[in-house]
Design an enzyme around this catalytic site. Structure first.
Site, PDB file in Angstrom:
ATOM      1  N   ARG A 119     -10.316  -5.188  21.372  1.00 13.47           N
ATOM      2  CA  ARG A 119     -10.097  -5.376  22.810  1.00 13.47           C
ATOM      3  C   ARG A 119     -10.226  -4.035  23.528  1.00 13.47           C
ATOM      4  NH1 ARG A 119      -4.842  -4.756  20.432  1.00 13.47           N
ATOM      5  NH2 ARG A 119      -3.949  -2.817  21.224  1.00 13.47           N
ATOM      6  N   GLU A 156      -8.066   2.221  14.379  1.00 16.46           N
ATOM      7  CA  GLU A 156      -6.852   3.031  14.213  1.00 16.46           C
ATOM      8  C   GLU A 156      -6.863   3.682  12.840  1.00 16.46           C
ATOM      9  OE1 GLU A 156      -3.638   0.210  16.601  1.00 16.46           O
ATOM     10  OE2 GLU A 156      -3.147   1.055  14.652  1.00 16.46           O
ATOM     11  N   GLU A 194       0.847  -1.192   0.000  1.00 20.16           N
ATOM     12  CA  GLU A 194       0.000   0.000   0.000  1.00 20.16           C
ATOM     13  C   GLU A 194       0.878   1.235   0.000  1.00 20.16           C
ATOM     14  OE1 GLU A 194      -2.285  -0.770   3.633  1.00 20.16           O
ATOM     15  OE2 GLU A 194      -1.041   0.667   4.711  1.00 20.16           O
ATOM     16  N   LYS A 213       3.435   2.823  22.378  1.00 15.13           N
ATOM     17  CA  LYS A 213       2.918   4.138  22.751  1.00 15.13           C
ATOM     18  C   LYS A 213       3.436   4.516  24.119  1.00 15.13           C
ATOM     19  CE  LYS A 213      -1.260   3.124  20.171  1.00 15.13           C
ATOM     20  NZ  LYS A 213      -2.554   2.425  20.314  1.00 15.13           N
ATOM     21  N   ASN A 228      -8.546  -2.676  16.696  1.00 13.39           N
ATOM     22  CA  ASN A 228      -8.128  -3.431  17.873  1.00 13.39           C
ATOM     23  C   ASN A 228      -9.374  -3.937  18.576  1.00 13.39           C
ATOM     24  OD1 ASN A 228      -5.346  -2.822  17.452  1.00 13.39           O
ATOM     25  ND2 ASN A 228      -5.779  -0.767  18.197  1.00 13.39           N
ATOM     26  N   VAL A 272      -4.909  -0.267  26.394  1.00 12.65           N
ATOM     27  CA  VAL A 272      -4.157   0.313  27.518  1.00 12.65           C
ATOM     28  C   VAL A 272      -4.633   1.743  27.784  1.00 12.65           C
ATOM     29  CG1 VAL A 272      -1.867   1.026  28.317  1.00 12.65           C
ATOM     30  CG2 VAL A 272      -2.112  -1.091  26.999  1.00 12.65           C
TER      31      VAL A 272
HETATM   32  C1  MV4 Z   1       1.566   2.742   7.822  1.00 10.53           C
HETATM   33  C2  MV4 Z   1       2.356   3.880   7.957  1.00 10.53           C
HETATM   34  C3  MV4 Z   1       2.483   4.709   6.867  1.00 10.53           C
HETATM   35  N1  MV4 Z   1       1.882   4.395   5.706  1.00 10.53           N
HETATM   36  N2  MV4 Z   1       0.973   2.481   6.657  1.00 10.53           N
HETATM   37  C4  MV4 Z   1       2.482   0.840  12.089  1.00 10.53           C
HETATM   38  C5  MV4 Z   1       1.677  -0.089  12.908  1.00 10.53           C
HETATM   39  C6  MV4 Z   1       0.603  -0.615  12.040  1.00 10.53           C
HETATM   40  N3  MV4 Z   1      -0.645  -0.529  12.738  1.00 10.53           N
HETATM   41  C7  MV4 Z   1       0.629   0.219  10.823  1.00 10.53           C
HETATM   42  N4  MV4 Z   1       1.720   1.148  10.940  1.00 10.53           N
HETATM   43  C8  MV4 Z   1       1.970   2.090  10.003  1.00 10.53           C
HETATM   44  N5  MV4 Z   1       1.362   1.882   8.815  1.00 10.53           N
HETATM   45  C9  MV4 Z   1       1.147   3.285   5.640  1.00 10.53           C
HETATM   46  N6  MV4 Z   1       0.577   2.982   4.481  1.00 10.53           N
HETATM   47  C10 MV4 Z   1       2.968   4.117   9.178  1.00 10.53           C
HETATM   48  C11 MV4 Z   1       2.792   3.217  10.197  1.00 10.53           C
HETATM   49  C12 MV4 Z   1       3.479   3.526  11.405  1.00 10.53           C
HETATM   50  C13 MV4 Z   1       2.787   3.854  12.561  1.00 10.53           C
HETATM   51  C14 MV4 Z   1       1.401   3.880  12.608  1.00 10.53           C
HETATM   52  C15 MV4 Z   1       0.735   4.182  13.749  1.00 10.53           C
HETATM   53  C16 MV4 Z   1       1.458   4.501  14.902  1.00 10.53           C
HETATM   54  C17 MV4 Z   1       2.801   4.497  14.881  1.00 10.53           C
HETATM   55  C18 MV4 Z   1       3.493   4.173  13.721  1.00 10.53           C
HETATM   56  C19 MV4 Z   1       4.880   4.162  13.707  1.00 10.53           C
HETATM   57  C20 MV4 Z   1       5.540   3.829  12.578  1.00 10.53           C
HETATM   58  C21 MV4 Z   1       4.845   3.501  11.431  1.00 10.53           C
END
Ligand code: MV4
Length: 497
Positions: A290, A273, A199, A235, A288, A293
């Site tokens: 659940r 999210e 993606e 977090k 999520n 936290v």
């Molecule tokens: C992403 C992104 C940027 N672009 N997807 C990290 C955890 C997972 N839930 C998905 N994540 C991410 N997906 C795209 N297309 C950046 C992250 C990401 C991130 C997202 C939420 C909270 C912290 C993060 C830290 C690094 C990367």
């Protein structure tokens, strides 16, 4: 529903026990050999030993937990977060054992656990997802063709992933093949499934999540939590509301989250999210399934007890929340107090809690799971407690958190308390200039350079502590005319041995 087994430990077990008691339910704790004397064991009406310290033989053992529920005569199971909370197989095992599962239906857990299926279902439901594939990539040629369509930079992600494992950023076509390889083998190792999809990579987004509650009648959202302050997908600080949201954006993201939950038949408490871009586009990332936290910040600004609502919904009752009254009031911030030492690159620290002073006063909440005397081991995650504050606005919430952090004393084990103090004092944080890369840019907040003045302070403190310890070991000579009892004489002799 009368007696709930809590398949968890630490602060969340204690939090759920309290909610059970407020709902007039009995609470059954479970504990591993390492947690025999823990606060959650003492707070419960009954406690069942489930095995040795290793999680795989205790808190992750479906068999042992179901057996414990039987033994205690429990009629429901609350999984908390982590451990088995998002295992559809556990939800099913609980149901098959004729117990009430305090969580979403197993099919909803499963649908959200498969990231490409979740993306397909979200698209069908009109929920915006990050542009990209909705099926695992096939061979290298197919991947290159898909990548060309999506454009660079892009991300390779594990289909079975979540929480940041099995992810790779790819900035140009030449790097794609290698990224597919590493992400796929990482995914196989971490999830037992090598499937990956691609993606578009979103640069410098905020991480915003929307809290959902659903009963048999209604699906409601309780606004957002701002979770951008994180390090390596862990977090550290969360707040509600978010400075980045207007009322209009909150309504749109809230509606998307409600649609996401409805699309999988969601019940109970859950969280969607999103990535929020700098131009206010938002994309669904994952759900999520659940209690999380960071749920307390939502509780404080919405005046809703999410864990009590989980229990009511599981029991087939209606949630005590009316859509009309759901507006955020004031500001809440949570700092996760972990046994991780910023000075050692946030390595988990061990030790015994020798002293604990918990902050208090108006608008201050301490969700803790440890007490003086507790041994902090490496068996479980490093969350010791959550310090949560509420105040009428963000500036006052930061000021209140600063004061609470000043009051807090944890001795015997290293914590990240000093990091939180630096963050609260930081002008960029105070202005709300945050995104998910904030802490990557701010090494100075993570571990400050030690100054000569600070080293001198530490040396003086160490010398005083040593001198004090020596004094207290040395028996004082009585004055010549003192009447010294035999008891005292005997005690001194003992002390000199
Ligand atoms: C992403 C992104 C940027 N672009 N997807 C990290 C955890 C997972 N839930 C998905 N994540 C991410 N997906 C795209 N297309 C950046 C992250 C990401 C991130 C997202 C939420 C909270 C912290 C993060 C830290 C690094 C990367």
């Amino acid at each position: 529903m009368r007696r709930v087994l809590i398949a968890n430990r630490g602060e969340i077990a204690l939090r759920i026990i309290r909610a059970c008691h407020e709902e007039g339910l009995e609470a059954v704790a479970v504990y591993s050999a390492a947690d025999r004397g823990s606060a959650h064991v003492r707070a419960a009406d009954r406690a069942i030993a489930i095995g040795p310290p290793a999680p795989s033989e205790s808190y992750l053992s479906i068999e042992r937990l179901i057996a414990a529920a039987r033994e205690a005569g429990a009629d429901a199971v609350h999984p908390g977060y982590g451990f088995l909370a998002e295992r559809a197989a556990f939800a099913e095992a609980v149901t098959v054992a004729d117990l009430t599962w305090v969580g979403p239906p197993a099919p909803a857990i499963r649908a959200m656990g498969d990231k490409t299926e979740a993306r397909r279902r979200m698209r069908e439901a009109g929920v915006p997802v990050v542009p990209g594939g909705t099926a695992p990539v096939g061979d290298r040629a197919a991947a290159l063709a898909a990548a060309a369509e999506i454009g660079f930079p892009l991300m390779v992600k594990a289909v079975a992933g979540g929480g940041g494992r099995g992810m790779r950023v790819v900035r140009d076509p030449g790097a794609l093949a290698a990224a597919l390889e590493t992400a796929s083998s990482e995914a196989l190792k971490a999830f037992g499934d090598p499937a990956v999809y691609i993606e578009k990579f979103i640069e410098k987004p905020r991480h915003i999540e929307i809290q959902i509650l659903a009963d048999e009648q209604r699906t409601l959202h309780l606004g957002e939590r701002e979770c951008s302050i994180q390090r390596r997908h862990q977090k550290l600080v969360e707040e509600a509301p978010s400075l980045a949201l207007t009322g209009d954006l909150r309504r749109r993201m809230g509606s998307a989250a409600v649609a996401a939950a409805q699309a999988v038949g969601y019940r109970g408490a859950g969280t969607c999210e999103f990535l929020l871009t700098q131009d206010n586009s938002f994309y669904f990332l994952e759900m999520n399934t659940r209690i999380q936290v960071e749920h307390p910040v939502t509780e404080l600004v919405y005046g809703v007890d999410l864990v009590r609502e989980q229990l009511r919904i599981a029991a087939g009752e209606r949630m005590r929340v009316s859509a009309g009254s759901l507006l955020p009031r004031g500001w809440a911030i949570e700092c996760r107090i972990t046994s991780e030492d910023p000075a050692t690159g946030f390595l988990p620290a061990t030790g015994r809690i020798e002293y604990l002073r918990v902050p208090g006063g108006p608008g201050i909440r301490w969700d803790g799971g440890v007490d003086v005397g507790d041994e902090i081991t490496l068996y479980y995650d490093s969350l010791l407690a959550k310090l949560i504050v509420w105040a009428p606005d963000r500036a006052q919430a930061i000021a209140r958190m600063t004061q609470a952090l000043d009051e807090l004393v944890v001795a015997g084990v290293a914590t990240n308390q000093a990091f939180h103090r630096r963050l609260m004092a930081d002008p960029a944080f105070q202005k709300g200039e945050i995104d998910i890369q904030f802490l990557e840019r701010r090494a100075d907040l993570l571990a400050p350079p030690s100054s000569p003045a600070r080293l001198l302070d530490l040396a003086v403190a160490a010398a005083l502590a040593e001198d004090y310890a020596r004094q207290s070991r040395r028996p004082a000579a009585p004055p010549d005319d003192a009447v010294v009892s035999d008891w005292a004489r005997q005690a001194r002799r003992e002390g000199l041995r």
